[in-house]
Design an enzyme around this catalytic site. Structure first.
Site, PDB file in Angstrom:
ATOM      1  N   ASP A   9      30.164  42.875  44.185  1.00 27.75           N
ATOM      2  CA  ASP A   9      29.769  43.888  43.647  1.00 27.75           C
ATOM      3  C   ASP A   9      30.338  44.025  42.098  1.00 27.75           C
ATOM      4  OD1 ASP A   9      28.907  46.335  43.806  1.00 27.75           O
ATOM      5  OD2 ASP A   9      31.057  46.950  44.390  1.00 27.75           O
TER       6      ASP A   9
ATOM      7  N   CYS B 107      51.701  42.544  33.281  1.00 26.60           N
ATOM      8  CA  CYS B 107      51.623  41.749  32.414  1.00 26.60           C
ATOM      9  C   CYS B 107      52.718  40.318  32.755  1.00 26.60           C
ATOM     10  CB  CYS B 107      52.775  42.286  31.372  1.00 26.60           C
ATOM     11  SG  CYS B 107      51.843  44.124  31.183  1.00 26.60           S
TER      12      CYS B 107
ATOM     13  N   HIS C 123      39.037  48.498  44.877  1.00 19.56           N
ATOM     14  CA  HIS C 123      37.740  48.534  44.947  1.00 19.56           C
ATOM     15  C   HIS C 123      37.606  48.538  46.820  1.00 19.56           C
ATOM     16  CE1 HIS C 123      33.962  46.773  45.933  1.00 19.56           C
ATOM     17  NE2 HIS C 123      33.842  47.036  44.791  1.00 19.56           N
TER      18      HIS C 123
HETATM   19 FE1  FES Z   1      53.370  45.032  29.182  1.00 19.53          FE
HETATM   20 FE2  FES Z   1      53.663  43.988  26.874  1.00 19.53          FE
HETATM   21  S1  FES Z   1      54.674  43.466  28.247  1.00 19.53           S
HETATM   22  S2  FES Z   1      51.789  45.487  27.439  1.00 19.53           S
END
Ligand code: FES
Length: 383
Positions: A341, A154, A188
């Protein structure tokens, strides 16, 4: 005797002038990454953007503390860029990868041709907002948002995707463009083969008698434990890459996954690369290969932290026999095959956005993530 690593990592001079004109773009492949300053005079703004990005990190009083830290760290970071030649090669590498990718896509995916790659960096030019404008101006019919982080976090890929969401809160997403997301590709098979090949190249550089005893240290950028405990997928996806690579090379050597680039006083995911080296030297190990497992091209963390700080300076200090660093995938033909790919399969299968991408961390408390994922689900599935 310590041997310094070779600079396997010079950016080849590749002609990039075959950029397509606007009338020639059907599919835009936008390569997302955090980027790196090309010149030392970009360092301050780069750090400022990182330190004030709440997807990347959450600091108390961030709008005051973030700029303060950026200013304080600028000269130290500038010095590091000066030591690797004055700037990060990440833009050059990404352009080379993108050019080779699109040449291949034009051949293997004629229905979606012509393809054109775009680079969208989060913290330095070409910034994401600028690139999105360029793509729209070129009249692309289809946009593939292609994260250049094989493993999703994230703090990195998530931040880029949230930035695109934010851009389209100020203006409507064009109705005539179809958009889709490639958010992770940690295992992959061709990526795994490319990394395996980089390792094999380095193992050959050791004395034959030592080869099976070389400790392979897979090194990835660390994360604050707060993010790990929130449920960030990155540690498990990096581990998946490591195990797939070891399977590829036949579990020939002892190996460990270690973490680099911690900043600040808070606890981060370990063991840290330098501490692990010290620990293994204490255990009598003498030969090492450091493998950047979460970077697809060279930048400051490979060229300075791994090459200079660990392979050269720390290696000398610890008196290791031989320590080398595997090159990042860069323009390895297997890596170009891998990204080709991934994108061609994505286009062929008409994938929009994966279910894992739409699932937030178990303890996500960032409203922007909620709104952003909701927006992707709607926009990617609407045309
Ligand atoms: Fe991971 Fe919001 S901190 S989805």
């Amino acid at each position: 005797m310590f041997k310094s690593i070779k600079l396997l990592h010079k950016v080849p001079q590749v002609e990039l002038s075959n950029r397509r004109s606007s009338s020639q773009v059907k599919t835009a492949v936008i390569m997302l990454n955090m980027g790196g300053p090309q010149h030392v005079n970009q360092v301050h703004d780069y750090l400022h953007r990182i330190m004030t990005d709440r997807d990347m990190m959450q600091l108390p009083f961030q709008n005051i503390l973030g700029p303060y830290i950026a200013k304080r760290r600028t000269s130290e970071v500038q010095k590091k860029y000066a030591e690797i030649g004055g700037g990060s090669p990440i833009l050059k590498w990404t352009n080379i990868q993108g050019k080779l990718l699109c040449e291949k896509l034009d051949k293997i995916s004629p229905n979606t041709a012509p393809h054109k790659h775009y680079v969208a960096f989060r913290y330095v030019d070409p910034l994401t907002e600028y690139t999105l404008k360029e793509v729209e101006k070129d009249g692309a019919k289809r946009i593939v948002l292609f994260s250049q982080y094989p493993q999703y976090s994230c703090a990195t890929a998530g931040s880029s995707f949230n930035a695109i969401y934010s851009y389209y809160q100020k203006k409507k997403f064009p109705d005539n463009i179809k958009m889709s997301v490639i958010d992770r590709w940690a295992t992959h098979p061709l990526l795994i083969k490319a990394i395996g090949s980089r390792i094999s190249d380095e193992i050959k550089q050791f004395k034959e008698i030592d080869r099976n005893n070389v400790v392979i240290l897979f090194s990835a950028h660390s994360l604050p434990l707060k993010a790990v405990n929130r449920g960030d997928a990155y540690p498990s996806e990096v581990s998946a890459t490591v195990h797939a690579v070891m399977e590829e090379i036949g579990y020939t050597n002892p190996y460990a996954l270690v973490w680099q680039s911690k900043v600040g006083p808070l606890p981060w995911l370990g063991p840290f690369t330098d501490d692990a080296l010290k620990g293994y030297v204490k255990q009598g190990k003498k030969n090492f290969i450091l493998v950047p497992i979460a970077f697809v091209n060279e930048h400051i963390e490979t060229l300075h932290e791994l090459d200079i700080e660990y392979c050269k300076e720390l290696g000398e200090e610890l008196g290791v026999e031989n320590i080398r660093r595997a090159a990042a995938p860069n323009d390895h033909p297997l890596f170009i095959d891998a990204i080709s790919d991934i994108v061609s399969q994505h286009l062929r299968d008409n994938i929009t956005v994966g279910p894992k991408f739409l699932l937030r961390c178990a303890h996500c408390c960032n409203d922007r993530c909620y709104q952003s994922k909701h927006w992707y689900s709607k926009v990617c599935n609407s045309n």
